[in-house]
Design a protein around this motif. Structure first.
Motif, short mmCIF file in Angstrom:
data_model
loop_
_atom_site.label_atom_id
_atom_site.label_comp_id
_atom_site.label_asym_id
_atom_site.label_seq_id
_atom_site.Cartn_x
_atom_site.Cartn_y
_atom_site.Cartn_z
N SER A 247 201.86 68.47 -9.64
CA SER A 247 203.04 67.61 -9.75
C SER A 247 203.84 67.97 -11.00
O SER A 247 203.30 68.39 -12.02
CB SER A 247 202.59 66.14 -9.83
OG SER A 247 203.67 65.31 -10.17
N ASP A 248 205.17 67.79 -10.89
CA ASP A 248 206.03 68.01 -12.06
C ASP A 248 206.41 66.69 -12.72
O ASP A 248 207.33 66.66 -13.54
CB ASP A 248 207.29 68.78 -11.66
CG ASP A 248 208.10 68.05 -10.58
OD1 ASP A 248 207.66 66.97 -10.13
OD2 ASP A 248 209.17 68.57 -10.20
N ARG A 249 205.68 65.62 -12.40
CA ARG A 249 205.94 64.33 -13.04
C ARG A 249 205.43 64.34 -14.48
O ARG A 249 204.33 64.84 -14.75
CB ARG A 249 205.25 63.19 -12.28
CG ARG A 249 205.80 62.93 -10.89
CD ARG A 249 204.92 61.94 -10.14
NE ARG A 249 204.77 60.70 -10.88
CZ ARG A 249 203.92 59.73 -10.52
NH1 ARG A 249 203.16 59.90 -9.44
NH2 ARG A 249 203.84 58.62 -11.22
N PRO A 250 206.19 63.79 -15.42
CA PRO A 250 205.70 63.72 -16.79
C PRO A 250 204.50 62.79 -16.91
O PRO A 250 204.33 61.85 -16.12
CB PRO A 250 206.91 63.16 -17.57
CG PRO A 250 208.08 63.35 -16.67
CD PRO A 250 207.57 63.28 -15.28
N SER A 251 203.65 63.06 -17.88
CA SER A 251 202.54 62.16 -18.23
C SER A 251 202.97 61.28 -19.39
O SER A 251 203.77 61.69 -20.25
CB SER A 251 201.30 62.97 -18.60
OG SER A 251 200.84 63.74 -17.49
N HIS A 252 202.42 60.06 -19.42
CA HIS A 252 202.78 59.10 -20.46
C HIS A 252 201.52 58.51 -21.07
O HIS A 252 200.54 58.26 -20.37
CB HIS A 252 203.63 57.95 -19.88
CG HIS A 252 204.88 58.40 -19.21
ND1 HIS A 252 206.08 58.53 -19.87
CD2 HIS A 252 205.13 58.76 -17.92
CE1 HIS A 252 207.00 58.93 -19.03
NE2 HIS A 252 206.46 59.09 -17.84
N MET A 253 201.56 58.27 -22.38
CA MET A 253 200.45 57.63 -23.08
C MET A 253 201.02 56.63 -24.08
O MET A 253 201.90 56.97 -24.87
CB MET A 253 199.61 58.68 -23.82
CG MET A 253 198.86 59.62 -22.88
SD MET A 253 198.60 61.25 -23.57
CE MET A 253 200.22 61.98 -23.30
N ARG B 265 199.03 57.64 -18.14
CA ARG B 265 199.27 58.24 -16.83
C ARG B 265 199.25 59.74 -17.05
O ARG B 265 200.13 60.30 -17.70
CB ARG B 265 200.61 57.78 -16.26
CG ARG B 265 200.74 57.96 -14.74
CD ARG B 265 201.05 59.37 -14.35
NE ARG B 265 200.97 59.57 -12.91
CZ ARG B 265 200.95 60.77 -12.32
NH1 ARG B 265 201.04 61.87 -13.05
NH2 ARG B 265 200.87 60.86 -11.02
N LEU B 266 198.23 60.42 -16.52
CA LEU B 266 197.97 61.79 -16.94
C LEU B 266 197.56 62.65 -15.74
O LEU B 266 196.84 62.21 -14.86
CB LEU B 266 196.85 61.80 -17.98
CG LEU B 266 196.45 63.13 -18.59
CD1 LEU B 266 197.58 63.70 -19.42
CD2 LEU B 266 195.20 62.95 -19.46
N GLU B 267 198.07 63.87 -15.71
CA GLU B 267 197.58 64.89 -14.78
C GLU B 267 197.10 66.06 -15.61
O GLU B 267 197.88 66.68 -16.34
CB GLU B 267 198.66 65.34 -13.80
CG GLU B 267 198.16 66.43 -12.86
CD GLU B 267 199.16 66.78 -11.76
OE1 GLU B 267 199.02 67.86 -11.17
OE2 GLU B 267 200.07 65.98 -11.51
N ASP B 268 195.79 66.33 -15.52
CA ASP B 268 195.21 67.38 -16.34
C ASP B 268 193.94 67.88 -15.68
O ASP B 268 193.43 67.29 -14.72
CB ASP B 268 194.92 66.85 -17.75
CG ASP B 268 194.81 67.95 -18.78
OD1 ASP B 268 194.96 69.14 -18.41
OD2 ASP B 268 194.56 67.64 -19.96
N VAL B 269 193.40 68.95 -16.24
CA VAL B 269 192.16 69.52 -15.71
C VAL B 269 191.00 68.59 -16.01
O VAL B 269 190.82 68.15 -17.15
CB VAL B 269 191.91 70.91 -16.33
CG1 VAL B 269 190.54 71.43 -15.91
CG2 VAL B 269 192.99 71.89 -15.91
N ASP B 270 190.22 68.27 -14.99
CA ASP B 270 188.98 67.51 -15.15
C ASP B 270 187.83 68.50 -15.09
O ASP B 270 187.59 69.14 -14.06
CB ASP B 270 188.86 66.46 -14.05
CG ASP B 270 187.68 65.53 -14.28
OD1 ASP B 270 186.53 66.02 -14.22
OD2 ASP B 270 187.91 64.33 -14.50
N THR B 271 187.10 68.64 -16.20
CA THR B 271 186.05 69.65 -16.28
C THR B 271 184.94 69.38 -15.28
O THR B 271 184.37 70.30 -14.70
CB THR B 271 185.46 69.69 -17.71
OG1 THR B 271 186.53 69.84 -18.64
CG2 THR B 271 184.50 70.84 -17.87
N VAL B 272 184.61 68.09 -15.07
CA VAL B 272 183.52 67.75 -14.17
C VAL B 272 183.89 68.09 -12.73
O VAL B 272 183.12 68.70 -11.99
CB VAL B 272 183.17 66.26 -14.30
CG1 VAL B 272 182.11 65.87 -13.28
CG2 VAL B 272 182.68 65.96 -15.71
#
Length: 315
Positions: free
Chosen positions: A48-54, A76-83
């Protein structure tokens, strides 16, 4: 860095942030911390090209013998989940509350509480909540450092029927440190053991060591070395009746480069994930171990005391 000629498996993001504090940081104060991750280029079309917010909102209130601090956060985050081994889009709501009271010249007691709500965009991942409360007993061992013992109780509560096999109550006991142990060394965090009992009576109880410990040292003045040790047990979000134990260490260094305003930093991470539960003969992962590693390099330029820009590369 040219978006028109990008390489595979590559992402470029702009990451602005802002921290606002009302009051004295070393005394009573309110704070708001906001950050974004804005995608500039993404080589994978399914990302997704949606921004993440914290966002975090918090406060600290101190009196002569007592202290209360709390914060709430949304991410609200899109990132690599190692597990999972994939990019995961999720929303988290977090809340923390801590109370501490000094009972003598060298001792104090405290209570800690935390609520986490994790919701994933993809339907094949299991949403879950975590509730945790703990008591602490602190003892001062030097003018600026303390040791403590902590005992806590919590619950992992999946929000979907498919994850019912991971519903569990847990208990932990740990030893910790906080403060500045010497003029050039400080550390904070704890190391201990967690025991888990499951709602599913067919699952055996499980126990493993846990940790959240960070140390920092500046032995030579110009360079700052950091180390972090972590280990935690959580429900597997992509499998029922399975827990994951993510454990690892991160080592880092930062130092001034040529001028006071320019700083470089580097870090390396090494980790291991153990799986508990699930029938391996039916495609489960009980007893499986995955290992991972990575590194990052970056530079920061401080134009003023309160403003900086930086570049970083992570693998």
């Amino acid at each position: 860095l040219d978006p028109t000629n990008g390489a595979a498996n590559t992402s470029i993001s702009l990451v602005p942030g802002l921290l606002a504090i009302l009051g004295r940081p070393t005394g009573n104060h309110l704070y708001a911390d906001y950050g974004m991750i804005i995608p500039v280029y993404e080589s994978e079309a399914e990302v997704s090209d949606r921004p993440s917010h914290m966002l975090r909102l918090g406060s600290v209130y101190r009196t002569g013998k007592s202290q209360v601090q709390g914060q709430v956060g949304y991410r609200r985050l899109e990132d690599v989940d190692t597990v999972v081994g994939a990019r995961v889009a999720k929303q988290d709501v977090l809340g923390d509350l801590g109370v501490e009271h000094r009972i003598s010249g060298k001792s104090s007691v405290g209570l800690q509480g935390r609520v986490e709500m994790h919701e994933f965009d993809a339907e094949n991942y299991v949403d879950y909540n975590r509730y945790y409360g703990a008591g602490r007993l602190y003892h001062r061992v030097s003018p600026k450092s303390q040791v403590f013992v902590q005992g806590g109780i919590g619950r992992d509560d999946p929000q979907e029927a498919v994850g019912a096999g991971t519903a569990a109550d847990f208990y932990d006991l740990s030893l910790g440190v906080r403060g500045k142990q010497s003029p050039k060394f400080n550390s904070s965090g704890r190391v201990g053991y967690m025991w888990r009992t499951y709602d599913d009576e067919s699952r055996d109880d499980y126990a493993h060591w846990v940790a959240s410990l960070r140390a920092e040292s500046s032995p030579f003045g110009l360079s700052t070395f950091t180390g972090e040790l972590y280990a935690d047990i959580r429900p597997a979000i992509d499998s029922d009746a399975t827990d994951v134990v993510d454990q690892g260490a991160t080592l880092g260094v930062s130092r001034r480069l040529f001028t006071e305003r320019l700083r470089g930093n580097a870090s390396a991470t090494f980790g291991q994930i153990d799986y508990s539960g699930g029938d391996a003969e039916d495609g489960g992962r009980d007893g499986r171990t995955d290992r991972y590693w990575g590194f990052s390099l970056g530079v920061d330029w401080w134009s003023k005391e309160r403003f900086s820009v930086g570049l970083a590369y992570s693998y």
